[in-house]
Motif scaffolding. Structure first.
Motif, PDB file in Angstrom:
ATOM      1  N   ASP A 101      -6.047  62.421 -15.023  1.00 48.10           N
ATOM      2  CA  ASP A 101      -5.915  63.868 -14.875  1.00 48.10           C
ATOM      3  C   ASP A 101      -5.391  64.256 -13.490  1.00 48.10           C
ATOM      4  OD1 ASP A 101      -8.321  62.994 -13.697  1.00 48.10           O
ATOM      5  OD2 ASP A 101      -9.213  64.991 -13.855  1.00 48.10           O
ATOM      6  N   ARG A 102      -5.402  63.307 -12.538  1.00 53.64           N
ATOM      7  CA  ARG A 102      -4.905  63.583 -11.187  1.00 53.64           C
ATOM      8  C   ARG A 102      -3.472  63.096 -10.982  1.00 53.64           C
ATOM      9  NH1 ARG A 102      -7.630  60.910  -6.948  1.00 53.64           N
ATOM     10  NH2 ARG A 102      -8.925  59.546  -8.226  1.00 53.64           N
ATOM     11  N   PHE A 103      -2.876  62.489 -11.988  1.00 51.17           N
ATOM     12  CA  PHE A 103      -1.561  61.856 -11.872  1.00 51.17           C
ATOM     13  C   PHE A 103      -0.457  62.895 -12.052  1.00 51.17           C
ATOM     14  CE2 PHE A 103       1.315  58.287 -13.705  1.00 51.17           C
ATOM     15  CZ  PHE A 103       1.827  58.027 -12.445  1.00 51.17           C
ATOM     16  N   ALA A 104       0.442  62.986 -11.071  1.00 52.84           N
ATOM     17  CA  ALA A 104       1.515  63.976 -11.108  1.00 52.84           C
ATOM     18  C   ALA A 104       2.630  63.554 -12.058  1.00 52.84           C
ATOM     19  CB  ALA A 104       2.082  64.184  -9.708  1.00 52.84           C
ATOM     20  N   GLU A 105       3.253  64.535 -12.696  1.00 48.36           N
ATOM     21  CA  GLU A 105       4.410  64.284 -13.541  1.00 48.36           C
ATOM     22  C   GLU A 105       5.651  64.048 -12.668  1.00 48.36           C
ATOM     23  OE1 GLU A 105       5.410  63.629 -16.406  1.00 48.36           O
ATOM     24  OE2 GLU A 105       3.597  63.931 -17.591  1.00 48.36           O
ATOM     25  N   LEU A 106       6.642  63.412 -13.268  1.00 46.63           N
ATOM     26  CA  LEU A 106       7.892  63.115 -12.584  1.00 46.63           C
ATOM     27  C   LEU A 106       8.984  64.060 -13.083  1.00 46.63           C
ATOM     28  CD1 LEU A 106       9.273  61.097 -10.598  1.00 46.63           C
ATOM     29  CD2 LEU A 106       9.820  59.691 -12.598  1.00 46.63           C
ATOM     30  N   TYR A 107       9.796  64.580 -12.139  1.00 45.59           N
ATOM     31  CA  TYR A 107      10.811  65.572 -12.479  1.00 45.59           C
ATOM     32  C   TYR A 107      12.181  65.186 -11.921  1.00 45.59           C
ATOM     33  CZ  TYR A 107       6.767  68.339 -13.778  1.00 45.59           C
ATOM     34  OH  TYR A 107       5.602  68.765 -14.380  1.00 45.59           O
ATOM     35  N   PHE A 108      13.203  65.822 -12.454  1.00 41.73           N
ATOM     36  CA  PHE A 108      14.553  65.688 -11.930  1.00 41.73           C
ATOM     37  C   PHE A 108      15.200  67.074 -11.956  1.00 41.73           C
ATOM     38  CE2 PHE A 108      15.337  65.697 -16.407  1.00 41.73           C
ATOM     39  CZ  PHE A 108      16.639  66.134 -16.604  1.00 41.73           C
ATOM     40  N   SER A 120      22.065  71.830 -15.490  1.00 44.21           N
ATOM     41  CA  SER A 120      22.437  73.123 -16.090  1.00 44.21           C
ATOM     42  C   SER A 120      21.613  74.264 -15.506  1.00 44.21           C
ATOM     43  CB  SER A 120      22.248  73.066 -17.611  1.00 44.21           C
ATOM     44  OG  SER A 120      23.071  72.065 -18.183  1.00 44.21           O
ATOM     45  N   THR A 121      20.298  74.077 -15.456  1.00 42.81           N
ATOM     46  CA  THR A 121      19.411  75.162 -15.020  1.00 42.81           C
ATOM     47  C   THR A 121      19.092  75.105 -13.524  1.00 42.81           C
ATOM     48  OG1 THR A 121      17.392  73.884 -15.446  1.00 42.81           O
ATOM     49  CG2 THR A 121      18.323  75.128 -17.290  1.00 42.81           C
ATOM     50  N   LYS A 122      19.375  73.946 -12.887  1.00 40.56           N
ATOM     51  CA  LYS A 122      19.046  73.717 -11.473  1.00 40.56           C
ATOM     52  C   LYS A 122      17.534  73.678 -11.237  1.00 40.56           C
ATOM     53  CE  LYS A 122      23.491  74.362 -11.010  1.00 40.56           C
ATOM     54  NZ  LYS A 122      24.398  73.206 -11.160  1.00 40.56           N
ATOM     55  N   GLN A 123      16.746  73.589 -12.300  1.00 41.36           N
ATOM     56  CA  GLN A 123      15.292  73.609 -12.203  1.00 41.36           C
ATOM     57  C   GLN A 123      14.712  72.191 -12.285  1.00 41.36           C
ATOM     58  OE1 GLN A 123      13.462  76.981 -12.183  1.00 41.36           O
ATOM     59  NE2 GLN A 123      15.542  77.154 -11.388  1.00 41.36           N
ATOM     60  N   ALA A 124      13.538  72.020 -11.682  1.00 38.50           N
ATOM     61  CA  ALA A 124      12.809  70.761 -11.841  1.00 38.50           C
ATOM     62  C   ALA A 124      12.404  70.622 -13.302  1.00 38.50           C
ATOM     63  CB  ALA A 124      11.579  70.752 -10.949  1.00 38.50           C
ATOM     64  N   THR A 125      12.832  69.521 -13.916  1.00 39.59           N
ATOM     65  CA  THR A 125      12.645  69.307 -15.350  1.00 39.59           C
ATOM     66  C   THR A 125      11.975  67.953 -15.574  1.00 39.59           C
ATOM     67  OG1 THR A 125      14.636  70.599 -15.802  1.00 39.59           O
ATOM     68  CG2 THR A 125      13.832  69.158 -17.570  1.00 39.59           C
ATOM     69  N   LYS A 126      10.987  67.934 -16.439  1.00 37.17           N
ATOM     70  CA  LYS A 126      10.245  66.697 -16.711  1.00 37.17           C
ATOM     71  C   LYS A 126      11.185  65.611 -17.217  1.00 37.17           C
ATOM     72  CE  LYS A 126       6.406  64.872 -19.497  1.00 37.17           C
ATOM     73  NZ  LYS A 126       5.351  65.204 -20.485  1.00 37.17           N
ATOM     74  N   MET A 127      10.991  64.409 -16.701  1.00 39.09           N
ATOM     75  CA  MET A 127      11.804  63.292 -17.155  1.00 39.09           C
ATOM     76  C   MET A 127      10.919  62.188 -17.714  1.00 39.09           C
ATOM     77  SD  MET A 127      13.140  61.465 -13.633  1.00 39.09           S
ATOM     78  CE  MET A 127      14.239  60.406 -14.593  1.00 39.09           C
ATOM     79  N   LYS A 159       2.584  72.933  -8.589  1.00 36.99           N
ATOM     80  CA  LYS A 159       1.938  72.201  -9.675  1.00 36.99           C
ATOM     81  C   LYS A 159       2.252  70.713  -9.614  1.00 36.99           C
ATOM     82  CE  LYS A 159       0.723  76.217 -11.392  1.00 36.99           C
ATOM     83  NZ  LYS A 159      -0.676  76.689 -11.330  1.00 36.99           N
ATOM     84  N   ARG A 160       1.268  69.918 -10.008  1.00 33.59           N
ATOM     85  CA  ARG A 160       1.565  68.499 -10.216  1.00 33.59           C
ATOM     86  C   ARG A 160       2.039  68.273 -11.647  1.00 33.59           C
ATOM     87  NH1 ARG A 160      -4.305  67.077  -9.167  1.00 33.59           N
ATOM     88  NH2 ARG A 160      -5.433  67.445 -11.110  1.00 33.59           N
ATOM     89  N   ASN A 161       1.800  69.261 -12.494  1.00 32.65           N
ATOM     90  CA  ASN A 161       2.237  69.166 -13.889  1.00 32.65           C
ATOM     91  C   ASN A 161       2.594  70.573 -14.368  1.00 32.65           C
ATOM     92  OD1 ASN A 161       2.329  68.978 -16.780  1.00 32.65           O
ATOM     93  ND2 ASN A 161       1.221  67.035 -16.633  1.00 32.65           N
ATOM     94  N   LEU A 162       3.883  70.847 -14.469  1.00 24.88           N
ATOM     95  CA  LEU A 162       4.328  72.168 -14.898  1.00 24.88           C
ATOM     96  C   LEU A 162       3.936  72.461 -16.336  1.00 24.88           C
ATOM     97  CD1 LEU A 162       7.938  72.234 -13.372  1.00 24.88           C
ATOM     98  CD2 LEU A 162       5.956  73.587 -12.620  1.00 24.88           C
ATOM     99  N   GLU A 163       3.896  71.418 -17.145  1.00 24.59           N
ATOM    100  CA  GLU A 163       3.646  71.593 -18.574  1.00 24.59           C
ATOM    101  C   GLU A 163       2.200  72.006 -18.852  1.00 24.59           C
ATOM    102  OE1 GLU A 163       7.228  70.195 -17.759  1.00 24.59           O
ATOM    103  OE2 GLU A 163       5.481  68.964 -17.244  1.00 24.59           O
TER     104      GLU A 163
END
Length: 409
Positions: free
Chosen positions: A240-247, A251-258, A57-61
């Motif tokens: 609508d084509r712009f990807a979200e940024l993650y870190f 704690s969860t070791k998961q890609a999380t929106k920043m 996904k480019r945007n998990l949310e």
């Protein structure tokens, strides 16, 4: 090349198709276990696309897939474009590489150099060697980044508001004057240190050309190469084509929106060191221009000798970055890797301990993106994702070994 479609049998390009699938299998696991939200990879040879895939996904949310036309923050992959822009002006005879930076930005004439003390009370000395344009292109200027957290000057930058952002109200000229007030890490030309050098180079481009950096890019590089989705901001019709940024959430070791700047309109500060956004197809137009010796589809950006000059090692004594550089921030070491005018350059792939070819040149961005050109193999690879910082996972060396193992000719 505006399409990323694979139209040539990879076997005709020297690849084993089954081995190419190892790239996708490997990085699909990054998405499956939540390390990355999504990614895109392109491998080219001889100007033809041998492999292209997207995953995740480019945007998990919102659940939006990473599609071939996804727009990503390029961060430091902006630097090669800025370096090419500067060398276009060099080719016009408008400056020399030995020119002092202060010739174009007077505030740098009096910039002091750190000698000791704390970040709160630094002891400084004057420059013994003026900071020159060549120092900006090679990151030997003594300028730094606040996010390094490895030297007192980094803390000085952070205290001045320069970490992952800039103080409100400053444009590029204002930032340069502010940086000129902060001490350098070392005397210009004595070491290598990653920092705001390319942003300062962007201001030199503005002064020399008489244009804003975005206008110079658009007129001289982006439009001529057909890079129509590359810019310092993402307009409404492309949001609508712009990807979200993650870190990586510790704690969860998961890609999380920043939190990240929205970039819905032209920013006040045009950062040639890390401000561009764009697509894989656009950036590959740029890389293929370089592979062709400065020309693409009849449009010449640079002379072939200029490209050759930029992509050779410029570090004094033919040193590599481990020998000449400060402790680095990357996910891998830089043994056997030198630095040219805007690119890292492989000097000895055996010393680097990563499968590859001498003479390859590359650079990556803070959100774990990377490209490299390998002139000897006539090969280009590009990887886009949006995970900050790039040192989180060893994506780049893994990609390199997976690409080269697929070559069998």
């Amino acid at each position: 090349m505006s399409s990323l479609e694979v139209t040539t049998d990879p076997t005709e390009l020297g690849f084993d198709p089954k081995r190419l699938t190892r790239i996708d299998d490997h990085f699909a696991q990054y998405v499956a276990d939540g390390r990355l939200a999504g990614w895109q990879v392109v491998v080219m040879r001889g100007g033809d696309v041998a492999h292209h895939s997207t995953h995740g996904k480019r945007n998990l949310e919102t659940g939006a897939d990473w599609t071939p036309d996804t727009i990503a923050r390029m961060y430091s992959m902006s630097k090669p474009i800025t370096s090419v822009a500067a060398m276009m002006l060099y080719e016009r005879g408008l400056f020399q590489l030995k020119d002092p930076v202060s010739k174009f930005i007077p505030s740098f004439a009096d910039t002091q150099v750190y000698r000791g003390g704390s970040f709160q009370a630094p002891v400084t000395e004057p420059q013994t060697e003026p900071m020159r344009i060549w120092h900006l292109l090679t990151h030997t200027s003594g300028l730094t980044y606040g996010f390094h957290n490895s030297h007192a000057t980094d803390a000085i930058y952070r205290n001045a508001g320069f970490e992952w952002g800039i103080p409100a109200g400053l444009d590029l000229a204002g930032c340069c004057d502010a940086w000129a007030e902060l001490p350098l890490v070392f005397q210009p030309g004595s070491e290598w240190n990653y920092g705001v050098s390319t942003d300062v180079l962007g201001r030199v481009i503005e002064v020399v050309s008489g244009q804003s950096l975005d206008a110079f890019f658009r007129e001289n590089i982006l439009d001529p190469l057909g890079m129509l989705d590359t810019e310092f901001w993402v307009p409404d019709d492309k949001r609508d084509r712009f990807a979200e940024l993650y870190f990586r959430n510790p704690s969860t070791k998961q890609a999380t929106k920043m939190p990240a700047p929205s970039l819905t309109e032209k920013p006040e500060m045009l950062g040639g060191g890390g401000g561009l956004c764009g697509t894989a197809a656009d950036y590959l137009r740029f890389t293929q221009m370089l592979m062709n010796g400065g020309e693409l589809d009849g449009t010449r950006i640079l002379g072939s000798r200029t490209v050759d000059y930029m992509t050779r090692n410029h570090l004094p004594g033919h040193a590599d970055l481990e020998e000449y550089g400060r402790p680095l921030f990357a996910e891998t070491t830089f043994d056997g890797v030198g630095f040219g005018l805007g690119f890292s350059v492989v000097l000895d792939s055996a010393a680097n301990r990563v499968l590859g070819t001498e003479g390859s040149y590359s650079w990556g961005g803070a959100a774990s993106t990377i490209f490299w050109n390998d002139p000897a193999e006539d090969l280009t690879a590009l990887f886009l994702t949006q995970l900050l910082p790039s040192s989180t996972y060893p994506i780049r060396p893994q990609l390199q070994q997976l690409v080269y193992q697929a070559l069998v000719d």
